[in-house]
Design a protein around this motif. Sequence first.
Motif, PDB file in Angstrom:
ATOM      1  N   ASP A  62       1.097  -0.951   0.081  1.00  0.00           N
ATOM      2  CA  ASP A  62       0.191  -0.159  -0.305  1.00  0.00           C
ATOM      3  C   ASP A  62       0.705   1.185   0.164  1.00  0.00           C
ATOM      4  OD1 ASP A  62       0.745   0.074   2.919  1.00  0.00           O
ATOM      5  OD2 ASP A  62      -0.644   0.205   3.743  1.00  0.00           O
ATOM      6  N   ALA A  63       1.971   1.357  -0.656  1.00  0.00           N
ATOM      7  CA  ALA A  63       2.581   2.315  -0.841  1.00  0.00           C
ATOM      8  C   ALA A  63       2.464   3.716  -1.758  1.00  0.00           C
ATOM      9  CB  ALA A  63       4.162   1.845  -0.806  1.00  0.00           C
ATOM     10  N   ALA A 112      -4.882   6.952  -0.072  1.00  0.00           N
ATOM     11  CA  ALA A 112      -6.175   6.749  -0.246  1.00  0.00           C
ATOM     12  C   ALA A 112      -6.021   4.728  -0.097  1.00  0.00           C
ATOM     13  CB  ALA A 112      -6.868   6.763  -0.882  1.00  0.00           C
ATOM     14  N   PHE A 113      -5.433   4.122  -0.297  1.00  0.00           N
ATOM     15  CA  PHE A 113      -5.621   2.586  -0.417  1.00  0.00           C
ATOM     16  C   PHE A 113      -5.061   2.036   0.985  1.00  0.00           C
ATOM     17  CE2 PHE A 113      -4.563   3.451  -4.864  1.00  0.00           C
ATOM     18  CZ  PHE A 113      -5.090   2.339  -5.582  1.00  0.00           C
ATOM     19  N   ARG A 114      -4.372   3.253   1.842  1.00  0.00           N
ATOM     20  CA  ARG A 114      -3.508   3.132   3.200  1.00  0.00           C
ATOM     21  C   ARG A 114      -4.984   2.869   4.068  1.00  0.00           C
ATOM     22  NH1 ARG A 114       0.645   4.965   1.365  1.00  0.00           N
ATOM     23  NH2 ARG A 114      -0.026   7.030   2.124  1.00  0.00           N
ATOM     24  N   GLU A 115      -5.615   4.790   3.950  1.00  0.00           N
ATOM     25  CA  GLU A 115      -7.371   4.745   4.682  1.00  0.00           C
ATOM     26  C   GLU A 115      -8.465   3.727   4.446  1.00  0.00           C
ATOM     27  OE1 GLU A 115      -6.868   8.311   2.830  1.00  0.00           O
ATOM     28  OE2 GLU A 115      -5.741   9.138   3.817  1.00  0.00           O
ATOM     29  N   ASN A 116      -8.402   2.628   3.489  1.00  0.00           N
ATOM     30  CA  ASN A 116      -9.724   2.114   2.630  1.00  0.00           C
ATOM     31  C   ASN A 116      -9.240   0.678   3.104  1.00  0.00           C
ATOM     32  OD1 ASN A 116     -11.653   3.466   1.881  1.00  0.00           O
ATOM     33  ND2 ASN A 116     -10.369   4.961   0.690  1.00  0.00           N
ATOM     34  N   GLY A 117      -8.036   0.389   3.718  1.00  0.00           N
ATOM     35  CA  GLY A 117      -7.580  -0.821   3.982  1.00  0.00           C
ATOM     36  C   GLY A 117      -7.276  -2.044   3.086  1.00  0.00           C
ATOM     37  N   ASP A 118      -6.652  -1.304   1.952  1.00  0.00           N
ATOM     38  CA  ASP A 118      -6.865  -1.739   0.586  1.00  0.00           C
ATOM     39  C   ASP A 118      -5.276  -1.334  -0.249  1.00  0.00           C
ATOM     40  OD1 ASP A 118      -6.852  -3.396  -1.955  1.00  0.00           O
ATOM     41  OD2 ASP A 118      -8.219  -1.420  -2.469  1.00  0.00           O
ATOM     42  N   ILE A 119      -4.210  -1.851  -0.833  1.00  0.00           N
ATOM     43  CA  ILE A 119      -3.687  -2.587  -1.536  1.00  0.00           C
ATOM     44  C   ILE A 119      -3.082  -1.655  -2.486  1.00  0.00           C
ATOM     45  CG2 ILE A 119      -2.628  -4.059  -0.276  1.00  0.00           C
ATOM     46  CD1 ILE A 119      -2.923  -6.253  -2.220  1.00  0.00           C
ATOM     47  N   ASP A 120      -2.727  -1.094  -3.542  1.00  0.00           N
ATOM     48  CA  ASP A 120      -2.407  -0.446  -4.714  1.00  0.00           C
ATOM     49  C   ASP A 120      -1.217  -1.779  -5.454  1.00  0.00           C
ATOM     50  OD1 ASP A 120       1.058   0.550  -4.217  1.00  0.00           O
ATOM     51  OD2 ASP A 120      -0.176   1.334  -3.002  1.00  0.00           O
ATOM     52  N   THR A 121      -0.987  -2.576  -4.835  1.00  0.00           N
ATOM     53  CA  THR A 121       0.425  -3.411  -5.662  1.00  0.00           C
ATOM     54  C   THR A 121      -0.641  -4.926  -5.297  1.00  0.00           C
ATOM     55  OG1 THR A 121       1.805  -1.464  -6.577  1.00  0.00           O
ATOM     56  CG2 THR A 121       2.106  -3.994  -6.863  1.00  0.00           C
ATOM     57  N   ALA A 122       0.143  -6.013  -6.065  1.00  0.00           N
ATOM     58  CA  ALA A 122      -0.397  -7.349  -5.559  1.00  0.00           C
ATOM     59  C   ALA A 122       0.353  -8.588  -6.185  1.00  0.00           C
ATOM     60  CB  ALA A 122      -2.202  -7.643  -5.302  1.00  0.00           C
ATOM     61  N   CYS A 130      -1.389   1.773 -10.439  1.00  0.00           N
ATOM     62  CA  CYS A 130      -0.555   2.777 -10.447  1.00  0.00           C
ATOM     63  C   CYS A 130       0.657   3.215 -11.441  1.00  0.00           C
ATOM     64  CB  CYS A 130       0.333   3.330  -9.836  1.00  0.00           C
ATOM     65  SG  CYS A 130      -0.828   3.350  -8.198  1.00  0.00           S
ATOM     66  N   ASN A 131      -0.078   2.194 -13.085  1.00  0.00           N
ATOM     67  CA  ASN A 131       0.650   1.866 -13.997  1.00  0.00           C
ATOM     68  C   ASN A 131       0.982   2.785 -15.465  1.00  0.00           C
ATOM     69  OD1 ASN A 131       2.347  -0.343 -15.021  1.00  0.00           O
ATOM     70  ND2 ASN A 131       1.111  -0.271 -16.532  1.00  0.00           N
ATOM     71  N   GLY A 132       1.517   4.377 -14.858  1.00  0.00           N
ATOM     72  CA  GLY A 132       1.224   5.308 -15.865  1.00  0.00           C
ATOM     73  C   GLY A 132       1.180   5.146 -17.123  1.00  0.00           C
ATOM     74  N   ALA A 133       2.387   4.257 -17.499  1.00  0.00           N
ATOM     75  CA  ALA A 133       2.159   3.645 -18.695  1.00  0.00           C
ATOM     76  C   ALA A 133       0.914   3.744 -19.784  1.00  0.00           C
ATOM     77  CB  ALA A 133       3.205   2.829 -19.533  1.00  0.00           C
ATOM     78  N   GLY A 134      -0.073   2.595 -19.155  1.00  0.00           N
ATOM     79  CA  GLY A 134      -1.313   2.790 -20.153  1.00  0.00           C
ATOM     80  C   GLY A 134      -2.455   1.064 -18.914  1.00  0.00           C
ATOM     81  N   TYR A 135      -2.987   0.878 -19.739  1.00  0.00           N
ATOM     82  CA  TYR A 135      -3.882  -0.104 -18.964  1.00  0.00           C
ATOM     83  C   TYR A 135      -2.716  -1.483 -19.442  1.00  0.00           C
ATOM     84  CZ  TYR A 135      -7.415  -3.496 -18.257  1.00  0.00           C
ATOM     85  OH  TYR A 135      -8.449  -4.117 -17.934  1.00  0.00           O
ATOM     86  N   ASP A 136      -2.621  -2.250 -19.062  1.00  0.00           N
ATOM     87  CA  ASP A 136      -1.588  -3.220 -19.607  1.00  0.00           C
ATOM     88  C   ASP A 136      -2.348  -4.620 -19.126  1.00  0.00           C
ATOM     89  OD1 ASP A 136       0.508  -4.838 -20.314  1.00  0.00           O
ATOM     90  OD2 ASP A 136       1.824  -3.944 -19.284  1.00  0.00           O
ATOM     91  N   VAL A 137      -2.988  -5.721 -19.285  1.00  0.00           N
ATOM     92  CA  VAL A 137      -3.416  -7.237 -19.427  1.00  0.00           C
ATOM     93  C   VAL A 137      -3.020  -7.930 -19.847  1.00  0.00           C
ATOM     94  CG1 VAL A 137      -5.107  -8.340 -18.861  1.00  0.00           C
ATOM     95  CG2 VAL A 137      -5.759  -6.326 -18.292  1.00  0.00           C
ATOM     96  N   ARG A 138      -2.493  -9.171 -19.526  1.00  0.00           N
ATOM     97  CA  ARG A 138      -1.421  -9.431 -20.133  1.00  0.00           C
ATOM     98  C   ARG A 138      -2.121 -11.408 -19.427  1.00  0.00           C
ATOM     99  NH1 ARG A 138       4.156  -7.906 -20.580  1.00  0.00           N
ATOM    100  NH2 ARG A 138       2.857  -5.809 -19.404  1.00  0.00           N
ATOM    101  N   MET A 139      -2.120 -12.230 -20.327  1.00  0.00           N
ATOM    102  CA  MET A 139      -0.820 -13.736 -19.893  1.00  0.00           C
ATOM    103  C   MET A 139      -0.072 -14.607 -20.842  1.00  0.00           C
ATOM    104  SD  MET A 139      -3.988 -16.329 -19.426  1.00  0.00           S
ATOM    105  CE  MET A 139      -4.334 -17.985 -18.100  1.00  0.00           C
ATOM    106  N   GLU A 140       0.727 -15.215 -19.986  1.00  0.00           N
ATOM    107  CA  GLU A 140       1.371 -15.637 -21.022  1.00  0.00           C
ATOM    108  C   GLU A 140       2.146 -17.450 -19.508  1.00  0.00           C
ATOM    109  OE1 GLU A 140       5.304 -14.136 -19.877  1.00  0.00           O
ATOM    110  OE2 GLU A 140       4.776 -12.257 -21.105  1.00  0.00           O
ATOM    111  N   LEU A 141       1.822 -18.662 -21.149  1.00  0.00           N
ATOM    112  CA  LEU A 141       1.552 -19.015 -20.494  1.00  0.00           C
ATOM    113  C   LEU A 141       2.553 -20.536 -21.711  1.00  0.00           C
ATOM    114  CD1 LEU A 141      -1.492 -18.104 -21.625  1.00  0.00           C
ATOM    115  CD2 LEU A 141      -1.702 -20.457 -19.814  1.00  0.00           C
TER     116      LEU A 141
END
Length: 334
Positions: free
Chosen positions: A194-195, A199-209, A228-239
């Motif tokens: 939650d570094a 707002a993440f710490r205040e809500n008991g949440d984390i921003d990175t997992a 908090c990925n400033g480069a853009g929205y990144d969704v991937r899966m490698e198999l």
Amino acid sequence: MRIGLIGTGRIGSFHAASLARHRDAGSLLLADAEPGRAARLADRLGATAAPSVDQVFTWGVDALVVACSTAGHADLVVRAARGGLPVFCEKPLAPDLARTLAVLREVTAVGGVLQVGFMRRFDPGYRTARELVRSGALGRLHTVRTMTADAAPPPAAYLASSGGLYRDCLVHDFDMARWVTGREVTEVYAAGSDAGPAAFRENGDIDTAAAVLTLDDGTLVTSTGSRCNGAGYDVRMELAGELDQISCGLDDRTPIASTEPHGPPPAGKPWTGFLERFAPAYEAELAAFVRLVRGEGANPCDGREALAAFRVAEACELSRRERRPVRLAELPDL
């Protein structure tokens, strides 16, 4: 066919527009906790706005789409099921595992039809990956890597009711780990940070997992996520298998740059968010719901499938809090 849709915020508005374009969806009846918002959307789409959520039920519809805030999902799903209405519900069905189980028991008891919104099941890249894995083209699968990274954190008000990063965000990766491989998760070990914004710490949440999942055949899955990925929205899966390795979500808009001299160039127009990246998949899942209501197709993601992914997310949250491996068998199930 008349379809009721409750919740006309960002995702609800998108779903309403998709249904308005669908030739078999018929007419739309929209409702929202803010009646004016539903009325404005209805005017744009040529739909009808109900003065209240209750009137969606009293005026009569043939099916229901639930796209309101998470807090309202459970009661609306149960009410629809008891009324004999097929229902599509955005994930999650409820904010916690106990309530999710209670909803599914109610739906099962009345023989209700429930489809839950896991849109990646309709993305062409993930569907192709599933086919390749199931065909044996990769050989024995040994490693899976998934990631979901948002370009910017959601509003602080959203965090208070989101359920946390595992339940709200990485649950999609957990669904894909099962759906693509055809295996079940048996154990998880998760950590979070939650570094980032306060707002993440205040809500008991984390921003990175990060989480390591063990599948029932020994395959290892690593799942990472960030708000908090400033480069853009990144969704991937490698198999990775003994014969080959593939990747989903790797294209000319993937927000990552290579440091190699002859590597690919940075994305000229990185993905900005989930609605942009998965717009065709969202449309396809609503089209599948229309077919389901019309009796022309099978349910692509029923309540039990959604529960399986949610239980993995719940196990990850427990693992993070208690700093230990958690076996899925420790959690209640139907």
